[in-house]
Motif scaffolding. Structure first.
Motif, mmCIF file in Angstrom:
data_model
loop_
_atom_site.group_PDB
_atom_site.id
_atom_site.type_symbol
_atom_site.label_atom_id
_atom_site.label_comp_id
_atom_site.label_asym_id
_atom_site.label_seq_id
_atom_site.Cartn_x
_atom_site.Cartn_y
_atom_site.Cartn_z
ATOM 1 N N ALA A 1 43.117 -2.376 45.619
ATOM 2 C CA ALA A 1 42.551 -1.746 44.486
ATOM 3 C C ALA A 1 41.784 -2.931 43.803
ATOM 4 C CB ALA A 1 43.560 -0.856 43.491
ATOM 5 N N THR B 1 37.152 4.339 51.417
ATOM 6 C CA THR B 1 36.050 3.863 50.669
ATOM 7 C C THR B 1 35.611 2.409 51.222
ATOM 8 O OG1 THR B 1 36.827 5.040 48.668
ATOM 9 C CG2 THR B 1 35.757 2.877 48.431
ATOM 10 N N ASN C 1 44.317 4.586 43.816
ATOM 11 C CA ASN C 1 45.270 3.689 44.461
ATOM 12 C C ASN C 1 46.519 3.519 43.543
ATOM 13 O OD1 ASN C 1 45.306 3.394 47.360
ATOM 14 N ND2 ASN C 1 44.952 1.327 46.940
ATOM 15 N N SER D 1 41.230 -7.157 50.947
ATOM 16 C CA SER D 1 41.367 -5.809 50.545
ATOM 17 C C SER D 1 42.381 -5.058 51.822
ATOM 18 C CB SER D 1 40.498 -4.981 49.933
ATOM 19 O OG SER D 1 39.658 -5.582 48.760
ATOM 20 N N THR E 1 41.134 4.734 49.076
ATOM 21 C CA THR E 1 40.780 3.394 49.123
ATOM 22 C C THR E 1 40.293 2.949 50.451
ATOM 23 O OG1 THR E 1 41.863 2.962 47.294
ATOM 24 C CG2 THR E 1 41.155 1.223 48.374
ATOM 25 N N ALA F 1 38.072 4.827 42.960
ATOM 26 C CA ALA F 1 39.234 4.612 43.985
ATOM 27 C C ALA F 1 40.105 3.642 43.688
ATOM 28 C CB ALA F 1 38.103 4.033 45.222
ATOM 29 N N ALA F 2 39.970 2.642 42.958
ATOM 30 C CA ALA F 2 41.061 1.783 42.615
ATOM 31 C C ALA F 2 42.026 2.507 41.611
ATOM 32 C CB ALA F 2 40.455 0.702 42.052
ATOM 33 N N PHE G 1 33.807 2.640 42.622
ATOM 34 C CA PHE G 1 34.913 1.679 43.357
ATOM 35 C C PHE G 1 36.202 1.572 42.208
ATOM 36 C CE2 PHE G 1 31.640 -1.347 45.232
ATOM 37 C CZ PHE G 1 31.784 -0.711 46.302
ATOM 38 N N LEU H 1 39.017 -4.165 45.284
ATOM 39 C CA LEU H 1 37.789 -3.187 45.582
ATOM 40 C C LEU H 1 37.017 -3.304 44.181
ATOM 41 C CD1 LEU H 1 36.343 -1.155 47.062
ATOM 42 C CD2 LEU H 1 38.049 0.464 46.116
ATOM 43 N N TYR I 1 46.335 6.058 49.028
ATOM 44 C CA TYR I 1 45.988 4.710 49.841
ATOM 45 C C TYR I 1 44.693 5.191 50.875
ATOM 46 C CZ TYR I 1 46.092 1.428 53.771
ATOM 47 O OH TYR I 1 46.087 0.368 54.663
#
Length: 494
Positions: A375, A306, A466, A398, A303, A462-463, A459, A378, A300
């Motif tokens: 996610a 980010t 998550n 988000s 993200t 990061a997603a 992105f 994002l 978590y």
């Protein structure tokens, strides 16, 4: 509708049970009134404390723009020209009396990142100390020290980058003990069926970001950047005085709590707290439900950081729209998150108390919404082309959806081990601080040309992290007190 208490029959001893044993073998007590209660006073006062804490954390991000000589930052320009210019020309500030420093982008990164190097050190020690001696003084002096160090920020800047980096690291040391200390206090104060409400109020500190971002900009605009640190430092000291005078570590030591409320809290927690004098470190570290929280918290925050640090950069350097030029737009995502935290806390406890949904079910569902939702948006932010309006909208959605996690994995420590909740939060928050330290570095290495395609990779990574965290938590989380967290296993399970 049946009473939620009467439906919670004693556990049959199966480890897979996710019913939280609320009042087993303890006298039943009706819910104590909310208005003017000691437990809700604690929630609101701790909310004020974390409000101050977030203000102290983010004010440098705003003031730094005014502290740095613009001629220095112009040399580090990495703006992509795939998109047309959206931003209006930056207006000259009314007040230019604050001293300027020739800090390049790398130096600014060290200044902003130094906070986390102090923050990560005191997480586990803070949780351990709070579990042994109480969280009131630890939390109070943690915020007090951060406020005092903040007052010395202008002086440290004059001494040089090294002094400012050291000061920010010291602020991180002070803030590092706060969340574990508060979790340790809630283990003695929060009745199981009110945990989501109380903790969502207590930790809804995003409002501090909502207020401090535009307010810091106004102070810089009409006064100068030094007053940002003086103002929030003084507010922190005022909070410390109120905290010391009005708060107690436990209901038993509170001076003004009513006997009725004290009995309600103590009876609801009677079979959840351990009397063990030593911390069961080995069983704790072997506990899969704990590592489910660790993975979720780490994922978590990857993200979250980010969104917090990289998406504004993406809009400025790629979409060529600087969200920080508009204090309102900077604050809207955090306002949405704050509202979501408050409302999700109410919803989570209502689902458990009125509709008899299990603790585990609520934690799973709220974590899935609060992690997969951000996610998705994002990733969407990386594929919208040059539409900065949608970027702002996706950022807001988000960050808002992330507020569901406040009633998901974020408070699951109290479900599985109330007596050691502070230590558990210290462990999970230690891992969860790592994304704030390495996330921006990895993103910078992946975006050498600042193209939209490069940022889409950032992105998507990061997603994916998550989503993995959400799935791992869903598979391995628990909603009941674990055997290693109580001293009398038979008395609890049977």
């Amino acid at each position: 509708m049946k009473s939620p208490v009467s439906d919670l029959a004693p556990s049959d001893g199966e480890e897979g049970s996710d019913r939280t044993p609320l009042l087993q073998r303890a006298p039943r007590a009706e819910t104590a009134p909310v208005c003017c209660s000691a437990r809700y006073n604690l929630a609101f006062l701790s909310f004020f404390g974390f409000f101050v804490l977030y203000s102290l954390r983010v004010n440098l991000s705003v003031a730094l723009v005014d502290m740095v000589d613009s001629n220095t930052t112009a040399k580090d320009n990495r703006t992509s020209y795939e998109c047309a210019e959206h931003s209006a020309p930056i207006k000259v500030l009314h007040n230019q009396t604050g001293k300027k420093y020739r800090w390049d982008a790398e130096t600014q990164g060290w200044i902003l990142g130094s906070f986390f190097y102090g923050y990560i050190i005191t997480q586990i020690p803070g949780g351990y100390v709070a579990s042994r001696s109480g969280g009131k003084l630890l939390l109070g002096f943690g915020i007090f020290a951060t406020a005092v160090f903040t007052l010395f920020t202008p002086l440290a800047a004059d001494f040089g980058v090294g002094a400012l980096v050291a000061l920010r690291a010291l602020e991180g040391l002070g803030e590092g003990v706060t969340y574990p200390a508060m979790h340790a206090m809630w283990s003695s104060w929060a009745p199981p069926l009110e945990r989501s409400k109380l903790l969502s109020i207590s930790y809804a500190a995003q409002l501090g970001t909502v207020v401090s971002l535009p307010l810091s900009g106004v102070i810089c605009y009409y006064m100068n950047w030094t007053y940002v640190f003086y103002f929030f430092g003084i507010v922190g000291i005022i909070w410390f005085i109120l905290w010391i005078c009005l708060v107690s570590d436990t209901p038993e030591t509170h001076k003004t709590i009513t006997p009725y409320e004290k009995e309600y809290i103590l009876s609801s927690l009677k079979n959840q707290l351990s009397s063990q004098k030593s911390v069961p470190w080995i069983p704790m570290l072997k506990s899969l439900p704990l590592w489910a929280i660790v993975v979720a918290h780490f994922s978590y925050n990857w993200t979250f950081y980010t969104l917090l640090t990289l998406l504004p950069t993406y809009m400025k350097e790629v979409l060529r729209f600087n969200i920080q030029e508009n204090g309102f737009l900077s604050a809207v995502p955090y306002l949405g998150c704050w509202l979501c935290m408050i409302l999700s806390g109410q919803a989570a406890d209502n689902l458990r108390a009125r509709w008899n949904f299990s603790t585990l079910w609520v934690r799973r569902v709220f974590s899935l919404i609060g992690m997969i939702g951000p996610a998705i948006f994002l990733v969407a932010a990386g594929f919208i082309g040059c539409d900065y309006s949608l970027a702002v909208a996706f950022l807001t959605i988000s960050t808002t959806l992330g507020g569901f996690c406040s009633s998901g994995f974020s408070i699951n420590h109290l479900d599985i081990a109330p007596s050691y909740a502070g230590i558990l939060l210290g462990i999970t928050n230690t891992f969860a601080t790592i994304p704030g330290m390495i996330g921006p570095i990895i993103a910078r290495s992946l975006t050498p040309e600042n193209t939209i395609g490069e940022w889409q990779t950032v992105f998507c990574i990061a997603a994916a992290i998550n989503v993995f965290g959400a799935i791992f938590f869903t598979l391995f989380a628990k909603g009941e007190v674990q055997n290693w967290a109580i001293s009398d296993h038979q008395g609890h399970r049977n």
